[in-house]
Scaffold this motif. Sequence first.
Motif, PDB file in Angstrom:
ATOM      1  N   GLY A  94     -48.068  25.486  81.122  1.00  0.00           N
ATOM      2  CA  GLY A  94     -49.371  26.124  81.186  1.00  0.00           C
ATOM      3  C   GLY A  94     -49.794  26.830  79.919  1.00  0.00           C
ATOM      4  O   GLY A  94     -50.870  27.439  79.866  1.00  0.00           O
ATOM      5  N   SER A  95     -48.973  26.745  78.868  1.00  0.00           N
ATOM      6  CA  SER A  95     -49.312  27.449  77.625  1.00  0.00           C
ATOM      7  C   SER A  95     -50.370  26.722  76.810  1.00  0.00           C
ATOM      8  O   SER A  95     -51.052  27.326  75.978  1.00  0.00           O
ATOM      9  N   GLY A  96     -50.491  25.411  77.023  1.00  0.00           N
ATOM     10  CA  GLY A  96     -51.485  24.633  76.286  1.00  0.00           C
ATOM     11  C   GLY A  96     -50.900  23.521  75.440  1.00  0.00           C
ATOM     12  O   GLY A  96     -51.580  22.986  74.564  1.00  0.00           O
ATOM     13  N   LYS A  97     -49.639  23.131  75.700  1.00  0.00           N
ATOM     14  CA  LYS A  97     -48.997  22.074  74.897  1.00  0.00           C
ATOM     15  C   LYS A  97     -49.747  20.752  74.999  1.00  0.00           C
ATOM     16  O   LYS A  97     -49.968  20.074  73.994  1.00  0.00           O
ATOM     17  N   THR A  98     -50.115  20.369  76.222  1.00  0.00           N
ATOM     18  CA  THR A  98     -50.760  19.066  76.397  1.00  0.00           C
ATOM     19  C   THR A  98     -52.143  19.053  75.769  1.00  0.00           C
ATOM     20  O   THR A  98     -52.561  18.040  75.189  1.00  0.00           O
ATOM     21  N   SER A  99     -52.868  20.159  75.846  1.00  0.00           N
ATOM     22  CA  SER A  99     -54.169  20.240  75.172  1.00  0.00           C
ATOM     23  C   SER A  99     -53.988  20.067  73.668  1.00  0.00           C
ATOM     24  O   SER A  99     -54.762  19.370  73.007  1.00  0.00           O
ATOM     25  N   MET A 100     -52.950  20.701  73.109  1.00  0.00           N
ATOM     26  CA  MET A 100     -52.663  20.549  71.686  1.00  0.00           C
ATOM     27  C   MET A 100     -52.310  19.101  71.368  1.00  0.00           C
ATOM     28  O   MET A 100     -52.791  18.535  70.375  1.00  0.00           O
ATOM     29  N   LEU A 101     -51.486  18.487  72.206  1.00  0.00           N
ATOM     30  CA  LEU A 101     -51.073  17.102  71.986  1.00  0.00           C
ATOM     31  C   LEU A 101     -52.281  16.178  71.921  1.00  0.00           C
ATOM     32  O   LEU A 101     -52.400  15.356  70.999  1.00  0.00           O
ATOM     33  N   VAL A 102     -53.176  16.294  72.885  1.00  0.00           N
ATOM     34  CA  VAL A 102     -54.353  15.425  72.939  1.00  0.00           C
ATOM     35  C   VAL A 102     -55.194  15.590  71.673  1.00  0.00           C
ATOM     36  O   VAL A 102     -55.661  14.607  71.075  1.00  0.00           O
ATOM     37  N   ASP A 103     -55.387  16.824  71.224  1.00  0.00           N
ATOM     38  CA  ASP A 103     -56.204  17.070  70.045  1.00  0.00           C
ATOM     39  C   ASP A 103     -55.521  16.567  68.773  1.00  0.00           C
ATOM     40  O   ASP A 103     -56.180  16.011  67.885  1.00  0.00           O
ATOM     41  N   VAL A 104     -54.206  16.742  68.678  1.00  0.00           N
ATOM     42  CA  VAL A 104     -53.476  16.252  67.496  1.00  0.00           C
ATOM     43  C   VAL A 104     -53.493  14.729  67.457  1.00  0.00           C
ATOM     44  O   VAL A 104     -53.659  14.130  66.379  1.00  0.00           O
ATOM     45  N   LEU A 105     -53.344  14.081  68.603  1.00  0.00           N
ATOM     46  CA  LEU A 105     -53.410  12.616  68.644  1.00  0.00           C
ATOM     47  C   LEU A 105     -54.771  12.123  68.151  1.00  0.00           C
ATOM     48  O   LEU A 105     -54.854  11.140  67.407  1.00  0.00           O
ATOM     49  N   ARG A 106     -55.817  12.813  68.556  1.00  0.00           N
ATOM     50  CA  ARG A 106     -57.165  12.444  68.106  1.00  0.00           C
ATOM     51  C   ARG A 106     -57.255  12.549  66.580  1.00  0.00           C
ATOM     52  O   ARG A 106     -57.772  11.628  65.911  1.00  0.00           O
ATOM     53  N   GLN A 107     -56.737  13.633  66.011  1.00  0.00           N
ATOM     54  CA  GLN A 107     -56.813  13.834  64.561  1.00  0.00           C
ATOM     55  C   GLN A 107     -55.996  12.784  63.801  1.00  0.00           C
ATOM     56  O   GLN A 107     -56.418  12.294  62.748  1.00  0.00           O
ATOM     57  N   LEU A 108     -54.832  12.453  64.339  1.00  0.00           N
ATOM     58  CA  LEU A 108     -54.000  11.439  63.692  1.00  0.00           C
ATOM     59  C   LEU A 108     -54.710  10.098  63.643  1.00  0.00           C
ATOM     60  O   LEU A 108     -54.728   9.418  62.604  1.00  0.00           O
ATOM     61  N   LYS A 109     -55.317   9.716  64.753  1.00  0.00           N
ATOM     62  CA  LYS A 109     -56.002   8.424  64.818  1.00  0.00           C
ATOM     63  C   LYS A 109     -57.217   8.408  63.900  1.00  0.00           C
ATOM     64  O   LYS A 109     -57.523   7.389  63.277  1.00  0.00           O
ATOM     65  N   GLU A 110     -57.901   9.549  63.788  1.00  0.00           N
ATOM     66  CA  GLU A 110     -59.057   9.635  62.891  1.00  0.00           C
ATOM     67  C   GLU A 110     -58.645   9.461  61.432  1.00  0.00           C
ATOM     68  O   GLU A 110     -59.440   8.996  60.606  1.00  0.00           O
ATOM     69  N   GLU A 111     -57.405   9.831  61.116  1.00  0.00           N
ATOM     70  CA  GLU A 111     -56.914   9.667  59.737  1.00  0.00           C
ATOM     71  C   GLU A 111     -56.249   8.314  59.507  1.00  0.00           C
ATOM     72  O   GLU A 111     -55.686   8.054  58.449  1.00  0.00           O
ATOM     73  N   GLY A 112     -56.291   7.464  60.534  1.00  0.00           N
ATOM     74  CA  GLY A 112     -55.713   6.132  60.394  1.00  0.00           C
ATOM     75  C   GLY A 112     -54.212   6.085  60.564  1.00  0.00           C
ATOM     76  O   GLY A 112     -53.576   5.084  60.218  1.00  0.00           O
ATOM     77  N   LEU A 113     -53.616   7.151  61.093  1.00  0.00           N
ATOM     78  CA  LEU A 113     -52.176   7.187  61.336  1.00  0.00           C
ATOM     79  C   LEU A 113     -51.870   6.723  62.760  1.00  0.00           C
ATOM     80  O   LEU A 113     -52.656   6.950  63.684  1.00  0.00           O
ATOM     81  N   LYS A 114     -50.733   6.085  62.933  1.00  0.00           N
ATOM     82  CA  LYS A 114     -50.350   5.558  64.243  1.00  0.00           C
ATOM     83  C   LYS A 114     -49.344   6.513  64.901  1.00  0.00           C
ATOM     84  O   LYS A 114     -48.200   6.629  64.436  1.00  0.00           O
TER      85      LYS A 114
END
Length: 298
Positions: A12-32
């Motif tokens: 409940g601390s927010g790990k999954t919210s962070m994960l989803v946002d980081v995945l979005r940023q990685l994909k936007e930078e062309g990283l897999k």
Amino acid sequence: MKEVYLFSGFLGSGKTSMLVDVLRQLKEEGLKPAVIMNELGEIPFDSQAVDEDIPLKEILDGCICCTRGEKTEAQIQSLLYEADFDVLIIETTGAAHPVEALDAVYSPLFADELNIKGIVTVADSRRWMERNQLSPQARSLFLEQIRHAHLILANKCDLLTEAEQAKVVFELQGVNPNAFILQTSHGRVPLKLLKGLQATKAQQAIEPAQIGKHLHLSSRVIEFKRSFSQEEFEAWVRELPATVYRMKGYVPIEGMQHPMLFQYAYGLVQWLPEYIKMPPKIVMIGENVDSIPVIGEM
């Protein structure tokens, strides 16, 4: 080398919210990206947040640090064999101790393929202020997750007053003065901040800390060029500082055809014979391990 991040923090601390946002940023930078998610239950609720095009492995019904690392090691090996990815994110359960989670990830079998960038702990700011209401065991784990982090997200800061926010940051710095503390809401963290966690040193026969020279908790791959007697090796182990938490790998022992499997934790040593030739190297995990003299080099 593939970059690896461990996401830590209470349920409940927010790990999954962070994960989803980081995945979005990685994909936007062309990283897999690729993801390993560890959940205590038998149903993968959190994994539904990961897009289908991202390689995903799950460890269900057990904490990442309670399975002796075999499941985690198998999942990482599977990803390395099956998937094309640049960055691996491992989201641990809220019950995972950071050092043990790191130990589960860092196998000598693929240590030279992974670049452990660091442990990111998401701390619920409101829960931190109310931590004395937690059980002693839960409070102790909460403190350990913060103490061993390389980056701390003081999450849900929007629910606090400015005075409360300042108090949380001050107290978190008191527990872990080495980590950068980011005040955030909804688990948002700039990808640039994650990338800046490490300055990797050049590879050597005895490799320096893989988590970065400015970060206190680190790992080190030690490759052996000669054999030792068990007595000689254990004498070196006994001289190690208490800040060495874990070691595991394969040690060439005089008179043995193949390097023996060696494990060390909490001052206890275990040896097991190995029936195939494994790489003569161990992984050391602890605080500032790059400055520790190594057997055969002293």
